[in-house]
Design an enzyme around this catalytic site. Structure first.
Site, PDB file in Angstrom:
ATOM      1  N   HIS A 137      -2.667  -4.786  10.940  1.00  0.00           N
ATOM      2  CA  HIS A 137      -2.825  -4.227  12.284  1.00  0.00           C
ATOM      3  C   HIS A 137      -2.564  -5.270  13.365  1.00  0.00           C
ATOM      4  O   HIS A 137      -2.691  -4.984  14.549  1.00  0.00           O
ATOM      5  CB  HIS A 137      -4.220  -3.626  12.448  1.00  0.00           C
ATOM      6  CG  HIS A 137      -4.445  -2.434  11.575  1.00  0.00           C
ATOM      7  ND1 HIS A 137      -4.861  -2.540  10.270  1.00  0.00           N
ATOM      8  CD2 HIS A 137      -4.275  -1.107  11.801  1.00  0.00           C
ATOM      9  CE1 HIS A 137      -4.967  -1.339   9.738  1.00  0.00           C
ATOM     10  NE2 HIS A 137      -4.608  -0.459  10.642  1.00  0.00           N
ATOM     11  N   ILE A 173       0.819  -1.214   0.000  1.00  0.00           N
ATOM     12  CA  ILE A 173       0.000   0.000   0.000  1.00  0.00           C
ATOM     13  C   ILE A 173       0.852   1.262   0.000  1.00  0.00           C
ATOM     14  O   ILE A 173       0.435   2.299  -0.528  1.00  0.00           O
ATOM     15  CB  ILE A 173      -0.967  -0.001   1.204  1.00  0.00           C
ATOM     16  CG1 ILE A 173      -1.859  -1.242   1.147  1.00  0.00           C
ATOM     17  CG2 ILE A 173      -1.817   1.253   1.231  1.00  0.00           C
ATOM     18  CD1 ILE A 173      -2.635  -1.404  -0.137  1.00  0.00           C
ATOM     19  N   TRP A 177      -9.171  14.063   7.990  1.00  0.00           N
ATOM     20  CA  TRP A 177      -8.201  13.769   9.039  1.00  0.00           C
ATOM     21  C   TRP A 177      -7.456  15.021   9.515  1.00  0.00           C
ATOM     22  O   TRP A 177      -6.384  14.943  10.087  1.00  0.00           O
ATOM     23  CB  TRP A 177      -7.234  12.678   8.573  1.00  0.00           C
ATOM     24  CG  TRP A 177      -7.917  11.342   8.466  1.00  0.00           C
ATOM     25  CD1 TRP A 177      -9.224  11.068   8.725  1.00  0.00           C
ATOM     26  CD2 TRP A 177      -7.318  10.101   8.088  1.00  0.00           C
ATOM     27  NE1 TRP A 177      -9.492   9.737   8.528  1.00  0.00           N
ATOM     28  CE2 TRP A 177      -8.344   9.116   8.132  1.00  0.00           C
ATOM     29  CE3 TRP A 177      -6.035   9.725   7.715  1.00  0.00           C
ATOM     30  CZ2 TRP A 177      -8.106   7.781   7.819  1.00  0.00           C
ATOM     31  CZ3 TRP A 177      -5.803   8.387   7.396  1.00  0.00           C
ATOM     32  CH2 TRP A 177      -6.826   7.435   7.454  1.00  0.00           C
TER      33      TRP A 177
END
Length: 756
Positions: free
Chosen positions: A695, A432, A562
């Site tokens: 994660h 990514i 954000w």
């Protein structure tokens, strides 16, 4: 008129909780050490709120990872997969949140997704047919005892996720049943919790029911709401305990008000007047015929600007006039979990900007100010007025035409052009974007920023780690490489530091999930790109390899969502300004020879309004902003985008409208369930479904990755599938990254043989 708070940031002023959790996971401290650090943070939070003059202080809002996971623990909703493997509850808890791979133990983490329209992530509860519940964790009750040892004046107010929202936020493990059928199993446990709190002499309880703002609740959910709260109502009357039912993040849906008919004066309804103050009139009209009290969410719990006291006082007076002062409470709009802790920790922001701001601690003092103004203190009102009497800043607007929003040709034509040019194998592999942000990398950036090392030394070191990352990717045999983002502190802050109209904080940390904290920048003025932001390092990386390097940018919606955004113009105007800036960067990358450009939009789903009726307007400007930023390139330049931890089933049509050549999404924790939407919709563009969860520290086996690839191959056209991790790899160690990517490429080779 009582002042109360819905929740306080739990990471600690210096991110003590983050460091403690990570030390525990790395076996550097004991569970006792971890609990002591947690207790210290809680006590400090309580003392701050008491000093700020809060009458009802939240308890049970502290969490070592996630408050929804805490609720699952309290209710005994713990799978045997986890509960039988550990001696200590805290290890069960972290295994559910993060997964674990140690010795012969290999457990996957539970699914994680966004908390409504915020950048906070929660662990999704799982339900089975006829699920049994029962009080398991004593954390809530122990915390009440801790509170009473420390705080004498302010009243403790335990905070719980309400039973209907808890069910709504979870998922059925077996689709043959409806999770709301579990209300009869769940409600008795809530009753038992309330009764135990009564035994501890608790007088106030906060039940969070944020789904009350949805305009799409089914008749069954409404019926369940009525049943639950009529039952709780009887307990409150019998035991003189007060309940605050909170809604937030939008206006309380008018048809949902019927739930609260005929509840006693022991009940209070909290509404978010920051998101929509116009709802107040209809709420007051309803409550005038009822006995309930009303909590006014008057201070913005999601943004960092000062409260406009004139506006707030007007709303408070309107409520008092209708219901009387004794039935009114004031509070922030939502938990202060979503904003930084203390503005006093900021020393580098210019005075004219910082004077307009308020962090969590300051927002609690604003509640005190509002009370004082109502009691006749005109000085505080006058001091506040000077921040709101200036004219709006000039808005930079550029005419947006169809030419700006569309690629030259359709995807099908572009795909043929790109296939001919790139000659990728079946199931092309990539990542990514980011690679591990090690202590050495963070120290390097810090030393450069503090002038400890020269620019030349810094750049030489960055060049070395980029080259090392490229060689590592080449050895692993990835098809499309990335430069690793070692020069970037954060995917948003990096760009905000290079764009006009943004300012960054030093200590404005906010929890995103678990120990992951972010530092949202502040958009205070018009946004403009001054010069190239990423070209230098991405071009350097491309010069070091014959393989393609993918340029990584953060998209306009994510940069907007954000950040803490200026509130003096519509969001979409700011989004368009950012999109123009990203568009210029995209063109500059293409001009320097970068042939694949990824524009990350993980916040696209997060920004979605909670009411369905507002979706069309939102997607109109959000997609327009993305396409404005991405459509400047030639057909042969491949545009990627990345969407993570988002329920995409209900927005698949809009994702198609983005018209990205390749979209990468999180699918590993859901075991490719999210791909059903793409399959049912017959999504035409290329997709990279994440084949392993970044994660979690566990390293996925070749077999499980291969199973996911094969599962994806049954749902999507094989020629359109990319193979990649769920998200960026900055939070992982190099050991985890290298071994996981090796297993990913090995699984891909096997899949190519099987499907060739």
């Amino acid at each position: 008129m009582l002042k109360h708070n819905l929740g306080y940031p739990r990471i600690g002023i210096k991110r003590e909780l983050k460091k403690a959790c990570e030390d525990y996971w790395n076996n550097l401290i004991t569970s006792k050490d971890l609990f002591n650090i947690g207790k210290t943070i809680k006590i400090n939070n309580w003392k701050i709120q008491e000093k700020c003059g809060i009458d009802l202080i939240p308890c049970n809002d502290f969490s070592f990872y996630d408050h929804v996971l805490d609720m699952s623990f309290l209710l005994g909703n713990i799978s045997e997969v986890y509960s039988t493997k550990f001696k200590e509850d805290i290890d069960i808890y972290f295994a559910m949140a993060r997964g674990i791979q140690k010795n012969e133990l290999d457990l996957k983490a539970m699914e994680m997704t966004k908390w409504f329209n915020t950048n906070y992530h929660y662990i999704v509860p799982e339900f089975e047919p006829n699920q049994k519940f029962g009080i398991y964790s004593m954390k809530l009750f122990n915390e009440i005892d801790e509170y009473k040892e420390i705080i004498n004046k302010a009243i403790p107010k335990p905070v719980l996720i309400g039973p209907i929202s808890y069910l709504y936020l979870g998922k059925e493990k077996n689709k043959i049943f409806n999770k709301f059928d579990l209300v009869d199993n769940l409600l008795p446990i809530y009753i038992e919790i309330i009764q135990r709190l009564i035994q501890k002499n608790i007088k106030w309880i906060q039940l969070d029911e944020p789904i009350l703002v949805f305009d799409s609740l089914t008749d069954q959910i409404i019926k369940s709401f009525k049943y639950v709260y009529q039952t709780i109502n009887k307990i409150c009357d019998d035991n003189a305990i007060n309940i605050i039912v909170t809604s937030y993040f939008d206006s309380l849906e008018e048809k949902n008000l019927d739930i609260f008919k005929n509840l006693s004066s022991r009940f209070n309804l909290h509404i978010d007047l920051v998101e929509n103050y116009s709802q107040l009139t209809k709420i007051l009209d309803f409550l005038q015929k009822q006995k309930m009290g009303l909590s006014l969410g008057i201070i913005n719990g999601k943004n960092i600007w000062k409260n406009n006291y004139t506006h707030s006082i007007k709303l408070i007076k309107q409520a008092i006039l209708k219901l009387g002062k004794e039935r009114i409470m004031i509070a922030p709009s939502c938990s202060l979990l979503h904003i930084p802790i203390d503005l006093e920790c900021e020393t580098s922001i210019s005075k004219n900007i910082i004077n307009k701001m308020a962090f969590a601690k300051q927002k609690l003092y604003e509640l005190n100010d509002l009370e004082n103004i109502l009691n006749g203190n005109k000085e505080k009102l006058c001091n506040n007025l000077k921040y709101f009497d200036k004219k709006k800043q000039c808005i930079i607007k550029q005419q947006i035409t169809k030419v700006h929003l569309n690629r030259k040709n359709s995807f099908h034509i572009r795909q043929k052009t790109q296939q001919k040019k790139f000659q990728f194998p079946l199931f092309p592999t990539t990542t990514i974007g980011s690679f591990p942000q090690t202590k050495e990398i963070r120290k390097l950036r810090k030393n450069f920023k503090n002038n400890v090392i020269t620019k030349k030394t810094y750049e030489q070191c960055i060049q070395k780690v980029i080259i090392d990352a490229i060689r590592t990717q080449e050895k692993i045999n990835l098809d499309v490489l990335v430069h690793g983002e070692f020069e970037r502190n954060d995917m948003v802050e990096f760009f905000s530091d290079k764009l006009k109209g943004f300012v960054s904080t030093k200590n404005g940390w906010v929890q995103s999930y678990g120990s992951r904290c972010v530092k949202p920048p502040i958009i205070y003025a018009d946004v403009k790109r001054v010069s190239d932001m990423t070209v230098k390092w991405i071009s350097f990386a491309q010069s070091q390899t014959n393989k393609l390097i993918k340029g990584i940018l953060t998209g306009p919606v994510t940069l907007l969502k954000w950040s803490f955004v200026r509130d003096d113009q519509p969001y979409y105007e700011t989004a368009y300004q950012i999109a123009w800036a990203i568009r210029e960067e995209v063109k500059s990358l293409e001009n320097t020879g970068i042939q694949i450009i990824q524009i990350d939009e993980p916040a696209l789903r997060e920004g979605l309004p909670l009411k369905n009726k507002h979706w069309k307007f939102y997607f109109n400007w959000a997609i327009k902003a993305f396409r404005l930023s991405s459509s400047v390139v030639k057909d042969e330049t491949q545009i990627h985008t990345h969407i993570c931890y988002s329920e995409v089933n209900d927005i698949i049509k809009y994702l198609s409208d983005l018209d990205a050549d390749v979209i990468t999404i999180e699918t590993a924790r859901s075991k490719m369930e999210l791909l059903n939407a793409f399959s049912n919709f017959s999504y035409q563009n290329e997709i990279g479904p994440g084949v392993y969860d970044i994660h979690s520290p566990r390293i996925p086996e070749v077999k499980e990755i291969l199973n996911l690839i094969n599962k994806a191959s049954t749902k999507l056209p094989i020629k359109n599938i990319w193979i990649n991790p769920d998200c960026g790899l900055k939070t992982r160690t190099w050991h985890e990254v290298i071994n996981s990517l090796k297993n990913m490429t090995t699984a891909t080779k096997i899949a190519r043989q099987q499907h060739s």
